[in-house]
Design a protein around this motif. Structure first.
Motif, mmCIF file in Angstrom:
data_model
loop_
_atom_site.group_PDB
_atom_site.id
_atom_site.type_symbol
_atom_site.label_atom_id
_atom_site.label_comp_id
_atom_site.label_asym_id
_atom_site.label_seq_id
_atom_site.Cartn_x
_atom_site.Cartn_y
_atom_site.Cartn_z
ATOM 1 N N SER A 86 74.601 -85.096 16.180
ATOM 2 C CA SER A 86 75.848 -85.220 15.518
ATOM 3 C C SER A 86 75.676 -83.964 14.933
ATOM 4 O O SER A 86 76.238 -83.379 14.586
ATOM 5 N N ASP A 122 86.311 -87.907 20.425
ATOM 6 C CA ASP A 122 87.652 -86.682 21.143
ATOM 7 C C ASP A 122 87.993 -87.328 22.781
ATOM 8 O O ASP A 122 88.307 -86.322 22.906
ATOM 9 N N ARG A 148 73.309 -102.306 14.107
ATOM 10 C CA ARG A 148 72.944 -101.285 15.017
ATOM 11 C C ARG A 148 71.590 -100.934 14.209
ATOM 12 O O ARG A 148 70.533 -101.267 15.492
#
Ligand code: CDP
Length: 224
Positions: A86, A122, A148
């Motif tokens: 990220s 995106d 997760r």
């Protein structure tokens, strides 16, 4: 030329978008691309070269060296790699470097597949705004952290659930606040909250949202 059939599956960290994208691809016989793996491979490349994920030159060089065929490597599923992914993903030149591969995948899905399912942040907003169908997948942070945790446990990784929750919140904040291609639903995306859905129910809901448009696009294709 026939317009490519593309399903864009965007969403927050650990929302289950990858699993849904894989299942949708299998259902329609389409090719699947996990775009997050490109950012994770870039992050892994920076770290292996002893670089700094926040340094543009280090990150762009690593983005230029990735081999997308390595996206199955368990090495990119480690929590520190998600965090570094990220960081590199907030650098515009890194995103630009990875864009062409994603657009080629959408335009010409590998294996002669009739369409592509791409999951990420995106896809519906930047990579392929003209997608046939767009989903934006989300769930309560606690539900995502628990899933997760189970996933990492099955990979043999012992991580505190509270640490995963903190990581998810930090990445969502960084992904949403970055200047380029921030995490946000496309105006024409269908929203899917999987907080209270198991995987079969989430898949049924996702399929119901994309089915009509995808089938219409398949019918409109020339035969043969
Ligand atoms: O699976 P998870 O949601 O934890 O992460 P991922 O989809 O593998 O993505 C890892 C990181 O890559 C994200 O936190 C984003 O910063 C970045 N990413 C992005 O910026 N754009 C994408 N299309 C896909 C991932």
């Amino acid at each position: 030329m026939t317009k490519p059939i593309v399903i864009a599956v965007d969403g927050t960290a650990a929302s289950g978008k990858g699993t849904l994208a894989k299942k949708l691809a299998r259902h329609f016989g389409f090719a699947h691309l996990d775009s997050g793996s490109l950012y994770r491979l870039t992050a892994l490349g920076v770290i292996r070269a002893s670089g700094d994920p926040g340094n543009e030159a280090d990150a762009v060089a690593a983005a230029g060296r990735i081999d997308p065929a390595q996206s199955d490597t368990p090495d990119i599923r480690q929590a520190p790699i998600a965090e570094a992914a990220s960081v590199v993903a907030a650098i515009p030149a890194v995103r630009a470097r990875l864009l062409e591969f994603q657009r080629n995948f959408a335009a010409t899905p590998p294996g002669g597949a009739k369409g592509a399912v791409i999951d990420g942040r995106d896809i519906g907003t930047v990579v392929w705004p003209e997608a046939t169908s767009k989903l934006f997948v989300d769930a309560r942070p606690e539900a995502r952290a628990h899933r997760r945790w189970l996933e990492l446990k099955s990979l043999g990784q012992v991580v505190e659930e509270a640490a995963i929750l903190a990581d998810i919140r930090r990445r969502d904040a960084r992904d949403s606040q970055r200047a380029v291609a921030p995490l946000k639903p496309a105006a024409d995306a269908a929203l899917l909250d999987t907080s209270n859905l198991d995987i079969d129910a989430a898949f049924a809901a996702a399929l119901a949202l994309v089915k009509a448009r995808v089938e219409e696009a398949l019918e409109a294709r020339p035969r043969g």
